[in-house]
Design an enzyme around this catalytic site. Structure first.
Site, short mmCIF file in Angstrom:
data_model
loop_
_atom_site.label_atom_id
_atom_site.label_comp_id
_atom_site.label_asym_id
_atom_site.label_seq_id
_atom_site.Cartn_x
_atom_site.Cartn_y
_atom_site.Cartn_z
N HIS A 186 0.83 -1.19 0.00
CA HIS A 186 0.00 0.00 0.00
C HIS A 186 0.88 1.25 0.00
O HIS A 186 2.00 1.23 0.50
CB HIS A 186 -0.93 -0.01 1.22
CG HIS A 186 -2.10 -0.93 1.03
ND1 HIS A 186 -3.12 -1.06 1.95
CD2 HIS A 186 -2.41 -1.75 -0.01
CE1 HIS A 186 -4.01 -1.93 1.49
NE2 HIS A 186 -3.60 -2.37 0.32
N CYS A 232 -2.29 -0.35 7.53
CA CYS A 232 -1.49 0.85 7.30
C CYS A 232 -1.61 1.80 8.49
O CYS A 232 -0.63 2.43 8.90
CB CYS A 232 -1.92 1.55 6.01
SG CYS A 232 -1.38 0.68 4.54
N GLU A 278 0.91 3.93 1.62
CA GLU A 278 1.35 4.46 2.91
C GLU A 278 2.65 3.78 3.35
O GLU A 278 3.57 4.42 3.86
CB GLU A 278 0.28 4.26 3.99
CG GLU A 278 -1.04 4.96 3.72
CD GLU A 278 -2.04 4.07 3.00
OE1 GLU A 278 -1.62 3.25 2.14
OE2 GLU A 278 -3.24 4.18 3.28
N CYS A 331 -6.02 1.68 5.37
CA CYS A 331 -6.63 0.46 5.91
C CYS A 331 -6.09 0.25 7.33
O CYS A 331 -5.18 0.96 7.76
CB CYS A 331 -6.30 -0.74 5.01
SG CYS A 331 -4.57 -1.24 5.07
#
Ligand SMILES: [Zn+2]
Length: 236
Positions: free
Chosen positions: A61, A96, A63, A93
Site C-alpha cells: 500500500h 497501514c 502508505e 486500511c
C-alpha cells in the site's frame, strides 16, 4: 502567477506533478478505483520550503511505500520538527493505520495530517478502529473538501495552461457524506453511509440510513451539511 500559463517551468516540482486525468480519476469521491494515490508535502523545522511528491500502490500500500522511502532516505534529527501532509485518494486500511502509528511513535518530531477523498472499506470494523486509533494517537484525519482539492490541483497537477482554477469540481455532497461517515467512525457509531456500485452503467450510488444514535451524537451542522437530512422535530 499569470492565469494563461500552466505551472511555471521554473517550478522545481514540475517533473513530480501528476497529469490532470490521473488526478481527476484518482481523487473523484465517486470513483472506486482500487489503486491508491498519495500526494504529500514535507516541511522541516521553521523552513518555509515545502517538498512535494506523489506515490502509488505497488505490491505494498502507498502508505507503507511512503514510510519505507522516507525512513531510508532521510536522516532524522530529533530536535528538528517535521510536518507531513498527505492527500490520499483512499483512507488508510487498518494495517497501514497500525504501521503509521508505529512510524510516528519511532519519530516523535514528526506530525502528520491526512486528508482523504474516500473512506476505504469503511464498513469493516477493523478499518474503522484503525482510523480511530490513528486519530487518538494525534494524527489529524479529515475528508478532502473544496480548498484541499483546489490546493492539490494547483500544487501537484500538471494542469494545462490557463486552467489553474479548473480542478475537477466533484459534487460537494460526496465530501459531506464522507465527512458525516468519518464522524460516525470517530464517535464509534454504526455506519450510516453505504456505497453501492451499479455495474452496468458504472454509477456509484449511496444510501444514507440514520439511527437515533446518529441524531443524538453527531453535531447537527454535520448532519444538515449534507442537505439530505431533516432533523426530527422535538416537541417540548
Ligand atoms: Zn493499507
Amino acid at each position: 502567477m499569470a492565469s494563461d500559463k500552466g505551472p511555471s517551468t521554473g517550478d522545481a516540482t514540475l517533473r513530480r506533478r501528476i497529469e490532470p486525468r490521473e488526478f481527476e480519476v484518482f481523487f473523484d469521491p465517486r470513483e472506486l478505483r482500487k489503486e491508491a494515490c498519495l500526494l504529500y508535502e514535507i516541511k522541516w523545522g521553521t523552513s518555509h520550503r515545502i517538498w512535494r511528491n506523489s506515490g502509488r500502490n505497488t505490491a505494498n500500500h502507498v502508505e507503507l511505500n511512503f514510510i519505507e522511502k522516507f525512513t531510508s532516505e532521510r536522516h532524522f534529527c530529533p530536535s528538528v520538527s517535521c510536518s507531513i501532509t498527505w492527500f490520499l485518494s483512499w483512507s488508510p486500511c487498518w494495517e497501514c493505520s497500525k504501521a503509521i502509528r508505529g512510524f510516528l511513535s519511532q519519530h516523535p518530531s514528526v506530525t502528520l495530517v491526512i486528508y482523504v477523498s474516500r473512506l476505504f472499506w469503511h464498513l469493516d470494523q477493523q478499518n474503522r478502529q484503525g482510523l480511530r486509533d490513528l486519530i487518538n494517537s494525534g494524527v489529524t484525519v479529515q475528508i478532502m473538501r473544496v480548498p484541499e482539492y483546489d490546493h492539490c490541483w494547483r500544487n501537484f497537477v500538471n494542469y494545462p495552461p490557463g486552467e489553474e482554477d479548473h480542478w475537477p469540481r466533484y459534487p460537494v455532497v460526496w465530501m459531506k457524506l464522507y465527512a458525516l461517515e468519518l464522524h460516525c467512525i470517530i464517535l464509534s457509531l454504526p455506519p450510516c453511509l453505504k456505497i453501492l456500485r451499479r455495474c452496468q452503467n458504472q454509477l456509484t450510488l449511496f444510501r444514507l440510513t440514520l439511527q437515533n444514535c446518529h441524531y443524538q451524537m453527531i453535531p447537527p451542522h454535520i448532519l444538515l451539511a449534507t442537505g439530505l437530512i431533516q432533523l426530527p422535530v422535538t416537541w417540548r
